[in-house]
Design a protein around this motif. Structure first.
Motif, PDB file in Angstrom:
ATOM      1  N   TYR A   1      92.128  26.276  39.918  1.00  0.00           N
ATOM      2  CA  TYR A   1      91.672  26.216  41.318  1.00  0.00           C
ATOM      3  C   TYR A   1      91.404  27.600  41.898  1.00  0.00           C
TER       4      TYR A   1
ATOM      5  N   SER B   1      87.871  29.013  41.504  1.00  0.00           N
ATOM      6  CA  SER B   1      86.729  28.307  42.068  1.00  0.00           C
ATOM      7  C   SER B   1      86.359  28.910  43.415  1.00  0.00           C
TER       8      SER B   1
ATOM      9  N   ARG C   1      82.228  22.551  37.263  1.00  0.00           N
ATOM     10  CA  ARG C   1      83.033  23.113  36.184  1.00  0.00           C
ATOM     11  C   ARG C   1      82.245  24.201  35.455  1.00  0.00           C
TER      12      ARG C   1
ATOM     13  N   ASP D   1      86.284  27.723  32.493  1.00  0.00           N
ATOM     14  CA  ASP D   1      87.338  26.830  32.955  1.00  0.00           C
ATOM     15  C   ASP D   1      87.647  25.771  31.903  1.00  0.00           C
TER      16      ASP D   1
END
Length: 275
Positions: free
Chosen positions: A121, A124, A131, A135
């Protein structure tokens, strides 16, 4: 996929190759009303170290970690790579520091993979960002390292205690922090899961630019895996340094009010007859 049962690391103590300082704690004090729980504690952690914070119940061990993670008010300073933690954003702290607690209360029907993916998280830029390949790789690698790949689609509500702890360890690995903080991470686990979790962390900390701080009750685990130790009693520092220098009778016996080494030898003798 890595078979956790076949994971091979040296059970003997990790030899720390100390690099740059990662964490500096200076004159840390935590009080609840008139009760001082941590009293002017100072220590530091460098790259390559696995610092074990040990001491009897009520020593203030977990409170130290709570202060480092900004979970409790304190006086003194906590610095990450020379910068005051209070001045670092939560997202940036998440990229630097990972936390694994001893208990995880889950009441949601997330899959193992979804829980592990939450570790990404902080990377991001938007809440609903798509995505990224990096990741996906981080999640896949974390699942493989912890032996949870086959259970990636399983609901976390159906996991055993050991599987759940390895799921959250995978989440931390996916987070890719530089400093890992552990608060009694295997306290309620069966022996096989204690062994797995500590061996996985031992493997992780061997990579460059990483360090671990653990709160532990079990002095045998501390001695087996730690490079350094910090012994506390009633909120105060008793001794700190390399593990063998701290876990000595002159430090341990007054704190625990017993002959600790004699007790450990007596426990070991119970198993000698099995040889």
């Amino acid at each position: 996929m890595l078979d956790v049962k076949e994971l091979s690391v040296d059970i003997g103590r990790i030899v720390a190759h100390r690099g740059d300082r990662m964490l500096d704690v200076k004159e840390l004090s935590v009080s609840y009303g008139s009760c001082t729980v941590v009293d002017r504690l100072s220590f530091h952690v460098s790259e390559g170290q696995w610092l074990m914070i040990v001491g009897p119940n009520g020593a203030g061990k977990s409170t130290v970690l709570n202060a480092v993670t900004q979970g409790v008010a304190y006086s003194g300073t906590v610095s990450l790579r020379g910068k005051d933690v209070k001045k670092i954003s939560a997202a940036q702290r998440a990229k630097e520091v990972g936390v694994l607690a001893q208990n995880h209360f889950v009441g949601y029907e997330f899959t193992v993979e979804e829980v592990v993916r939450l570790g990404r998280y902080a990377y991001s830029s938007r809440v609903l960002a798509g995505r990224k390949d990096e990741d996906e790789k981080a999640v896949d690698d974390a699942l493989a390292l912890t032996g949870m790949e086959a259970l990636r689609g399983q609901s976390v509500l159906k996991l055993s205690g050991g599987e759940l702890q390895r799921t959250f360890l995978a989440q931390v690995f996916a987070q890719d922090p530089k400093l890992l903080l552990l608060d009694e991470p295997t306290n309620h686990l069966d022996l096989v899961y204690q062994k797995q979790v500590f061996e996985l962390i031992a493997q992780w900390v061997k990579q460059p630019g990483r360090a671990v701080v653990s709160v532990v009750h079990d002095l045998s685990l501390a001695k087996a895996f730690g490079s350094d130790a910090l012994l506390m009693s009633r909120g105060r520092l008793v001794a700190q340094g390399e593990i063998d220098e701290v876990l000595r009778p002159e430090h341990l016996d007054p704190v625990y009010h017993m002959d600790v080494c004699a007790w450990m030898r007596e426990m070991l003798s119970q198993w000698k007859t099995m040889e």
